[in-house]
Design a protein around this motif. Structure first.
Motif, PDB file in Angstrom:
ATOM      1  N   UNK A 319       1.085  -1.056   0.199  1.00  0.00           N
ATOM      2  CA  UNK A 319       0.265   0.185  -0.199  1.00  0.00           C
ATOM      3  C   UNK A 319       0.792   1.212  -0.451  1.00  0.00           C
ATOM      4  N   UNK A 320       0.727   1.557  -0.622  1.00  0.00           N
ATOM      5  CA  UNK A 320       1.601   3.205  -1.505  1.00  0.00           C
ATOM      6  C   UNK A 320       1.711   3.787   0.046  1.00  0.00           C
ATOM      7  N   UNK A 321       2.857   4.664   0.669  1.00  0.00           N
ATOM      8  CA  UNK A 321       2.621   5.900   1.618  1.00  0.00           C
ATOM      9  C   UNK A 321       2.019   4.789   2.796  1.00  0.00           C
ATOM     10  N   UNK A 322       1.390   3.675   2.706  1.00  0.00           N
ATOM     11  CA  UNK A 322       0.921   3.127   3.923  1.00  0.00           C
ATOM     12  C   UNK A 322       1.928   1.503   4.941  1.00  0.00           C
ATOM     13  N   UNK A 323       1.916   1.152   4.091  1.00  0.00           N
ATOM     14  CA  UNK A 323       2.695  -0.277   4.813  1.00  0.00           C
ATOM     15  C   UNK A 323       2.609  -0.589   3.508  1.00  0.00           C
ATOM     16  N   UNK A 324       4.331  -1.461   3.931  1.00  0.00           N
ATOM     17  CA  UNK A 324       4.822  -2.666   3.389  1.00  0.00           C
ATOM     18  C   UNK A 324       4.580  -4.217   4.218  1.00  0.00           C
ATOM     19  N   UNK A 325       3.330  -5.064   3.865  1.00  0.00           N
ATOM     20  CA  UNK A 325       3.713  -5.990   4.149  1.00  0.00           C
ATOM     21  C   UNK A 325       4.172  -7.744   4.277  1.00  0.00           C
ATOM     22  N   UNK A 326       5.343  -7.535   4.833  1.00  0.00           N
ATOM     23  CA  UNK A 326       6.245  -9.010   3.898  1.00  0.00           C
ATOM     24  C   UNK A 326       5.612 -10.533   4.515  1.00  0.00           C
ATOM     25  N   UNK A 327       5.891 -11.631   4.195  1.00  0.00           N
ATOM     26  CA  UNK A 327       4.939 -12.632   4.780  1.00  0.00           C
ATOM     27  C   UNK A 327       6.059 -13.367   4.182  1.00  0.00           C
ATOM     28  N   UNK A 328       6.392 -14.697   5.142  1.00  0.00           N
ATOM     29  CA  UNK A 328       7.406 -15.892   5.081  1.00  0.00           C
ATOM     30  C   UNK A 328       6.577 -16.268   3.701  1.00  0.00           C
ATOM     31  N   UNK A 329       8.233 -16.411   2.861  1.00  0.00           N
ATOM     32  CA  UNK A 329       7.636 -17.184   0.993  1.00  0.00           C
ATOM     33  C   UNK A 329       7.997 -18.679   1.296  1.00  0.00           C
TER      34      UNK A 329
END
Lengths: 662, 319
Positions: A319-329
């Motif tokens: 989410x640009x300007x809000x959130x970068x959410x990374x989950x385990x691959x």
């Protein structure tokens, strides 16, 4: 009736207050004095909403690392990315042949094994069985050798105008290095031809010495001469200009990287590169799946579902300007050794350090840097961590780039340049202005950046100390000597007053540094007036490119773990050399250590010493630049975080290693 | 009426065209280029310039851009992954609107009530109270107010949140959580609205209450409440609406200070970043969008006049 109105009004106000305060049942007292627990209990007491359950209910509570990011991602395409935010994400959602481990050591990632030929020119990589995953965690296809060939060739694709194509050249990949050089030559030639066409006498004004017409004619003649020389050189090598373009296209197609089969990648180099394996950790050298790229077309990497993941994490929410959410691959080849379940970056553009520190103290984020007065305020906490860095800041001295002026003429005298270095008390910048562990520097290759295997793994600065006593650099602070040298240079030129234009970064702290330099130079160098100009970054860059400055405050961080990333900046006509320094001896050493005979694997010690000697020349003898300080910082970090290895180039942190003690 | 609206729409179109044209050429006078990575060489920069067609004559670029705009394409951001300008604006707008509209509704309602109160009880304690409040409201910079609120309300008293939280299902932030976190930024923005509305309301209502028709209404035997509700308020609202228009624009375009203090991913932050990075099409897009909002709101206000005051109804209305 009056009463009703008053009542209504009061009700409205009370209602709005109640509505505002309704949710508040967890007072959060005086966080400024809160002590972050150093025990093994979560700093996050549950008021931030990022963990649903308390730590002790289930052992399988997801390990989520909460972080703060102050910028958006400019690009997720490996051949387009150029900045630290993009590289950070890419380095964690993608995998190359190698990745960076503890202490910046390359650790095999997709590479199963490597076979290096004796002459150091051919690398044969065997690849592991690894898969591309979609954003939904489904296997898309296996990672093959061709994925590397495809992505690397994109770096040279003219349609992509890749800004980091120089990495191909840095790695000296056969034909790629030559293609980058020829491309630069052709672009320079084209630009000159275009400039000639658009030259306009109206852009020139009469001066005391020359009329506008004279100046125009001179400039035109000079440009025509340059174009003729460029044409002659191209024609001599390739037969004709058109042939040069054909040659460029052939070089691109013939890039020395081949997929022998799905699991075998062969890379041929033009010359041995001592740091080639290190370079393979850089996201520009990551693979990309060609079929998927063609499938999604223009939208490739513009959203998280138009991208494939072969790294330890999947970019679950972007989410640009809000959130970068990374989950385990789950499809990552080494998934069982990835401890974190998710990394949750809150994105707040240009977030202030005060806010970041507050978020840390409230347990909303796991780490933050400290700047300004927060260094003093929180620097003594037990969870304080030093943030060592290998970024060096310096003043470029314009000794002849752009139109010649009296000031530049003066600065082409090495005595004047040395005087500038000796006139500035750099400890004031590091100890008083920054006060965050930054180191004053009379050197250029930072401390703790690179060691030499041939010298018992000693650090560069230690080797410099052993060889020349240059551990702390060369030409130290010495105002008396500065005044003497500067006076002599002025006298020889026959001037008594000069004006320096010092261009600096914008910001309060930058202004303090600028003022300090101004004060020191005006105080210690007779006849100097310094005009400080704080410029927006792009304007500052333009001024240094054009050579319309006297002193330019610049900074440089490494692109790969070898001293070459620092030393080759100052070659004659180099793209980053805006000082006008041109020295054939200097160029010759760079040539020998970059692609010449000293690159041979058995000569690594000799090569290292040659570069150490070159740094001495750069500073002690020629004082091309005035080093100022090696940046460092302090931060706060949740003590539960383990294996937090800050990297000196490429992605700042590889989260694959990071763990969170429960 | 219809003809009037059509005429106005044509004027809106014309205004936007002028804004776009002036902006397009002015932006090219900005120093620097969009490509300022210190790692790349001049030759590579030249390649970037060509990639985006910035090496063509400005006139050609302008015509190309106009053509794109007519096809609904406002270009891409050079700095953000070639993302379309329209998408970037669309992503920011909801946050700015959420906070702006909260501030507007709260500010105007409270302002009108307080203004009315002051006018009706002219010279009383309430009047003085409201006047002082108005002075404070217009004179405290929003930066100071935001810092004070964060320090006292959040840090000391433990109410509300430091930062604005966008709605986010994965993070467990519901619509209500998001609205809750919007209260402080909205309040910071609304103080000026309250003050301005209040002052206008008070002076207008005082004037209306002193006019002859109010006296007539009273003489007809209506009580004071009926007079105020039916006759005075409605007339006093007209000038208030005049100032609500520009205020709406101010709130919808966002406040940089408030956005920075509360971490709101809003429009003014977008514009600031774009400007500092010479992201031409993005700056253009945001500016044209601002202008569009401005002219549209003015049109709506003009139409509203007619609803509130039949005397100002324009051509086509019953005169």
């Amino acid at each position: 009736m009056k009463k009703i109105l008053v009542m209504l009004l009061v009700l409205a106000m009370v209602f709005s207050l109640v509505a505002c305060g309704g949710n508040n049942n967890e007072p959060n007292n005086a966080p400024n004095n809160a002590v972050v627990n150093t025990e093994n209990e979560p700093a996050n007491t549950g008021d931030t909403g990022n963990t649903e359950e308390p730590a002790d209910t289930t052992p399988a509570e997801p390990k989520v690392l909460n972080l703060l990011e102050s910028s958006n991602i400019p690009s997720l395409t490996t051949w387009q990315a150029t900045d630290s935010v993009s590289f950070l994400i890419l380095g964690n959602i993608g995998s190359g042949l190698y990745t960076l481990g503890e202490g910046g050591v390359p650790v095999a990632d997709i590479a199963e094994s490597v076979d290096i030929s004796a002459d150091g020119l051919t690398y044969t990589f065997k690849l592991k069985d690894a898969d591309w995953s979609t954003v939904d965690g489904e296997v898309y296809a296996p990672v093959t050798a061709n994925d590397f060939v495809f992505a690397w060739k994109k770096l040279l694709d003219p349609a992509e105008a890749s800004q980091y194509s120089f990495m191909i050249s840095t790695a000296s990949i056969k034909n790629g290095k030559e293609a980058v050089a020829l491309n630069e030559e052709l672009i320079g030639y084209e630009a000159d031809v275009e400039n000639l066409e658009t030259m306009d006498p109206a852009n020139y004004e009469d001066t005391d010495e020359k009329t506008a017409k004279q100046q125009y004619d001179e400039a035109k003649a000079a440009l025509e001469e340059k174009i003729a020389a460029e044409e002659a050189s191209l024609t001599e090598t390739y037969g004709s200009i058109d042939a040069a373009y054909t040659a460029l296209s052939d070089l691109r197609d013939g890039l020395g990287v081949t997929a022998v089969d799905d699991h075998t990648l062969v890379v041929e180099l033009s010359n041995p590169v001592p740091y080639f394996i290190d370079l393979m950790t850089f996201p520009s050298f990551f693979p990309a799946n060609e079929a998927f790229y063609n499938e999604v077309g223009d939208s490739y990497a513009k959203s998280n579902d138009a991208f494939l993941y072969n790294g330890a994490f999947i970019f679950k929410e972007w989410k640009i300007s809000e959130r970068h959410y990374l989950t385990k691959n789950p499809n990552y080849w080494d998934a069982e050794n990835v401890a974190l379940d998710a990394i949750d970056f809150r994105v707040i553009e240009g977030v202030s350090n005060d806010t970041a520190v507050q978020m840390y103290l409230d347990g909303e984020i796991a780490t933050t840097a400290l700047s300004g007065e927060n260094v003093e305020k929180y620097g003594n906490r037990p969870d304080m961590v030093p943030l060592e860095d290998v970024v060096l800041f310096y003043l470029e001295i314009n000794q002849g780039k752009g139109e010649m002026t009296t000031t530049k003429q003066l600065l082409s005298d090495v005595r004047a340049r040395k005087a500038i270095n000796m006139a500035i008390d750099k400890t004031y910048i590091t100890d008083v202005i920054y006060a965050n562990g930054s180191l004053p520097a009379d050197y250029f290759v930072p401390k703790g950046f690179v060691g030499s295997a041939a010298h018992d793994n000693k650090d560069w600065r230690q080797v410099a100390e052993d060889m020349y006593g240059g551990g702390e650099g060369y030409n130290h602070y010495n105002p008396e000597m500065a005044a003497e040298l500067f006076g002599a240079a002025m006298a020889d030129l026959g001037v008594s007053e000069v004006e320096f234009e010092l261009i600096i970064y914008q910001g309060d702290t930058a202004a303090q540094v600028g003022t300090h330099i101004q004060n020191e130079l005006e105080k210690n160098l007779p006849g100097v007036t310094v005009i400080v100009q704080a410029l927006p970054f792009s304007e500052k860059l333009k001024r240094s490119d054009e050579g319309t400055y006297t002193l330019n405050w610049g900074g440089w961080g490494p692109d790969y773990p070898d001293a070459m990333t620092w030393m080759d900046m100052w070659v004659t006509g180099g793209g980053h050399n805006s000082t006008g320094y041109a020295n054939a001896d200097y160029d010759a050493v760079i040539e020998a250590t970059k692609s010449g005979d000293l690159t041979a694997p058995e000569k690594s010690g000799e090569r290292f010493e040659a570069l150490v000697t070159l740094e001495k020349k750069l500073l002690e003898e020629d004082q091309v630049i005035v080093p100022l300080y090696q940046r460092s910082g302090v931060g706060l970090r949740d003590p539960r975080i383990m294996n937090w290895f800050r990297q000196s180039f490429g992605p700042d942190i590889i989260y694959k290693w990071v763990d969170l003690a429960q | 009426m219809l003809r009037y609206v059509v005429e106005r729409l044509f004027l809106i179109f014309l205004t936007l065209f002028v804004v776009l044209t002036i902006n397009f050429f002015l932006l090219r006078l900005m120093p620097g280029t969009p490509f300022d990575n210190p790692k790349i060489t001049p030759a590579q920069k030249e390649l970037m310039v060509r990639k985006y067609g910035l090496d063509d004559p400005v006139g050609v670029q302008y015509l190309r851009y106009l053509n794109d705009v007519l096809h609904g394409d406002f270009g891409v951001s050079f700095r953000l992954q070639d993302q379309p300008v329209t998408k970037l604006i669309a992503m920011r707008l909801p946050h700015t609107v959420q906070i702006g509209s909260m501030a507007l509704v709260f500010g105007v309602v409270v302002g009108i009530l307080l203004g009315a109160l002051a006018a009706i009880y002219r010279g009383s304690f309430w009047d003085g109270f409201v006047t002082i409040l108005a002075v404070i409201g217009v004179s405290i910079p929003s930066m100071v107010l935001a810092a004070l609120l964060q320090h006292y309300v959040v840090a000391e008293w433990g109410m509300f949140t430091y930062l604005y939280n966008p709605i986010d299902a994965t993070r467990g932030i519901s619509v209500w959580d998001s609205l809750y976190s919007s209260i402080l930024p909205a309040f910071s923005l609304s103080l000026y609205v309250i003050s301005a509305t209040m002052r206008y309301m008070r002076s207008e209502l005082v004037e209306v209450l002193n006019s002859d028709y109010i006296l007539l209404a009273r003489a007809k035997g209506l009580n004071k409440t009926q007079v105020i509700m039916r006759h005075a308020l409605r007339n006093a609202l007209i000038p208030v609406i005049t100032i609500v228009g520009p205020m709406t624009i101010g709130l919808l375009t966002g406040s940089l200070v408030i956005e920075m203090f509360y971490g709101v991913p809003g429009l003014s932050r977008l514009l600031l970043n774009a400007t500092s990075q010479n992201d031409y099409f993005l700056i253009l897009g945001v500016n044209v969008f601002y202008s569009f909002l401005f002219v549209t709101v003015i049109l709506i206000i003009d139409l509203l006049y007619g609803v509130i005051d039949p005397r100002i109804r324009l051509r086509g209305g019953k005169s």
